[in-house]
Design a protein around this motif. Structure first.
Motif, PDB file in Angstrom:
ATOM      1  N   ASN A  26      41.837  11.910  16.004  1.00  0.00           N
ATOM      2  CA  ASN A  26      42.259  13.139  16.669  1.00  0.00           C
ATOM      3  C   ASN A  26      43.608  12.945  17.378  1.00  0.00           C
ATOM      4  N   PHE A  27      43.801  11.760  17.986  1.00  0.00           N
ATOM      5  CA  PHE A  27      45.079  11.455  18.663  1.00  0.00           C
ATOM      6  C   PHE A  27      46.219  11.587  17.643  1.00  0.00           C
ATOM      7  N   VAL A 145      42.325  16.943  26.679  1.00  0.00           N
ATOM      8  CA  VAL A 145      41.937  15.535  26.623  1.00  0.00           C
ATOM      9  C   VAL A 145      41.033  15.299  25.410  1.00  0.00           C
ATOM     10  N   PRO A 146      41.579  14.680  24.353  1.00  0.00           N
ATOM     11  CA  PRO A 146      40.735  14.417  23.173  1.00  0.00           C
ATOM     12  C   PRO A 146      39.833  13.209  23.419  1.00  0.00           C
ATOM     13  N   VAL A 147      38.537  13.424  23.344  1.00  0.00           N
ATOM     14  CA  VAL A 147      37.577  12.333  23.561  1.00  0.00           C
ATOM     15  C   VAL A 147      36.386  12.481  22.618  1.00  0.00           C
ATOM     16  N   GLU A 179      41.168  20.755  29.612  1.00  0.00           N
ATOM     17  CA  GLU A 179      40.143  21.134  28.629  1.00  0.00           C
ATOM     18  C   GLU A 179      39.806  19.912  27.775  1.00  0.00           C
ATOM     19  N   PRO A 180      38.524  19.672  27.544  1.00  0.00           N
ATOM     20  CA  PRO A 180      38.191  18.586  26.604  1.00  0.00           C
ATOM     21  C   PRO A 180      38.466  19.017  25.171  1.00  0.00           C
ATOM     22  N   LEU A 181      38.891  18.094  24.342  1.00  0.00           N
ATOM     23  CA  LEU A 181      39.024  18.376  22.904  1.00  0.00           C
ATOM     24  C   LEU A 181      38.037  17.475  22.191  1.00  0.00           C
ATOM     25  N   ILE A 182      36.874  18.026  21.897  1.00  0.00           N
ATOM     26  CA  ILE A 182      35.833  17.230  21.246  1.00  0.00           C
ATOM     27  C   ILE A 182      35.582  17.835  19.869  1.00  0.00           C
ATOM     28  N   GLN A 183      35.620  17.003  18.857  1.00  0.00           N
ATOM     29  CA  GLN A 183      35.420  17.540  17.514  1.00  0.00           C
ATOM     30  C   GLN A 183      34.037  18.166  17.410  1.00  0.00           C
TER      31      GLN A 183
END
Ligand code: AQP
Length: 333
Positions: A26-27, A145-147, A179-183
């Motif tokens: 994702n990064f 924030v991609p996690v 905001e979280p960025l979760i797939q």
């Protein structure tokens, strides 16, 4: 409008397929979008919440940078740095730990999992880790924030801390609520030995994970040995709720091939696991082998890796030192 991205990875060795599919992949996508400003941090302060060997830690910091680059993050288009190089992270964590409430931290499931039965012996750092994580994110006004899915709760805590700080000091929108960025799919990759446990660096058995430094033979061997059940491949997606290992392997396959889980189920319905495992190994080798080779090559050039970190620390410091000065003013220092 472009996003301000911040995310971190702990340099605790054994970076694995879960870290890759859940976060690093994702990064890379976010970094490829020129409208975004990306900061990727090697969170070494987080790593020492559990005892680390100092020499290994130094190597693992370099290996994490090498993994970022080998996976496709362009150091010219993003800031890559290690957390301990920017003092504002620890300073911010202290101030925010006076904002965060014990009740909030007591709810964090990762602490409960990592501390295990002997909570009394866990470090205070392991307990307050999410506050440091909030400091990391808030210092850079990160919007996204991609996690991986396992970090969702910590992100919610970060949002609560930012909102309480803004309310307590009457500084509306001063700390950006991220905001979280979760797939949506495959955001939690599970152990190859137990479909109910997350794939993890600290799991003792190396057969439980695909490391990003594994070579072709290791990958093929680990997939051959991956736990399955005695039935043939599931015919219906509904079966997956009860067949966790099959669900995980099909999830990994779908994520690697950018396909829907339903399509993967249909493709392999009723076939033998061995046939599916062959295809899965092929996809994994195609994806991981080049990354693994590149990591090994980059590790041979420590000066290059150290230079990336030094440049990153300088750039990160420019941003974080300004924010921490404002935070200190607001608090009344
Ligand atoms: N199994 C996973 N599936 C999907 N995403 C995962 N991540 C970790 N494990 C999985 C995501 O990877 C990013 C970096 O993780 P980290 O190094 O900061 O820490 P972690 O979550 O504690 O990683 P591990 O591998 O599970 O380490 P240990 O064994 O020490 O607990 C994060 O975005 C995380 O969500």
């Amino acid at each position: 409008m472009g996003k301000k991205i911040f995310s971190g990875v702990q340099p605790t060795g054994n970076l694995h397929l879960g870290n890759y599919l859940g976060a690093i992949k994702n990064f890379v996508d976010l970094n490829n979008d020129n409208d975004n400003k990306c900061i990727f941090c090697v969170v070494d302060l987080h790593a020492i919440t559990i005892k680390q060997d100092p020499k290994e830690l130094k190597n693992n910091i370099r290996e994490t940078v090498a993994t970022f680059i080998a996976s496709g993050i362009d150091p010219k288009k993003s800031i890559i740095f290690n957390q301990s190089g920017v003092a504002a992270h620890a300073e911010g964590a202290w101030i925010l730990s006076c904002i965060a409430r014990m009740g909030w931290l007591n709810r964090m499931t990762q602490f409960k999992e990592k501390a295990g039965k002997d909570k009394e012996k866990a470090s205070i750092g392991l307990y307050s880790y999410p506050v440091l994580m909030a400091s990391d994110i808030l210092l850079y006004d990160a919007t996204h924030v991609p996690v991986g899915d396992d970090q969702k709760q910590h992100l919610e805590l970060c949002r609560d801390i930012a909102q309480k700080f803004n309310n307590d000091f009457e500084v509306e929108n001063f700390l950006q609520v991220p905001e979280p960025l979760i797939q949506k799919e495959f955001s939690r990759i599970m152990s190859l030995k137990d479909g109910s446990k997350k794939m993890s660096k600290s799991e003792l058995s190396d057969l439980s994970r695909i490391n990003l430094t594994d070579d072709k033979d290791q990958i093929i061997n680990k997939i051959k040995k991956a736990k399955t059940d005695p039935l043939s491949m599931p015919k219906d997606i509904k079966e997956l709720d009860k067949r966790l290992e099959a669900k995980n392997l099909l999830g990994i396959y779908s994520s690697l091939t950018n396909s829907k889980l339903q399509n993967s189920v249909t493709n392999f319905a009723g076939k033998n696991f061995s046939e599916f495992k062959e295809k899965l190994s092929e996809e994994l080798v195609n994806k991981i082998e080049p990354i693994s080779n590149e990591i090994k090559k980059l590790l041979g050039d420590e000066r290059y890796l150290d230079k990336i970190l030094l440049d990153g620390v300088e750039k990160a410091n420019l941003i974080a030192s300004k924010k921490i000065e404002r935070i200190k003013e607001i608090v009344g220092f």
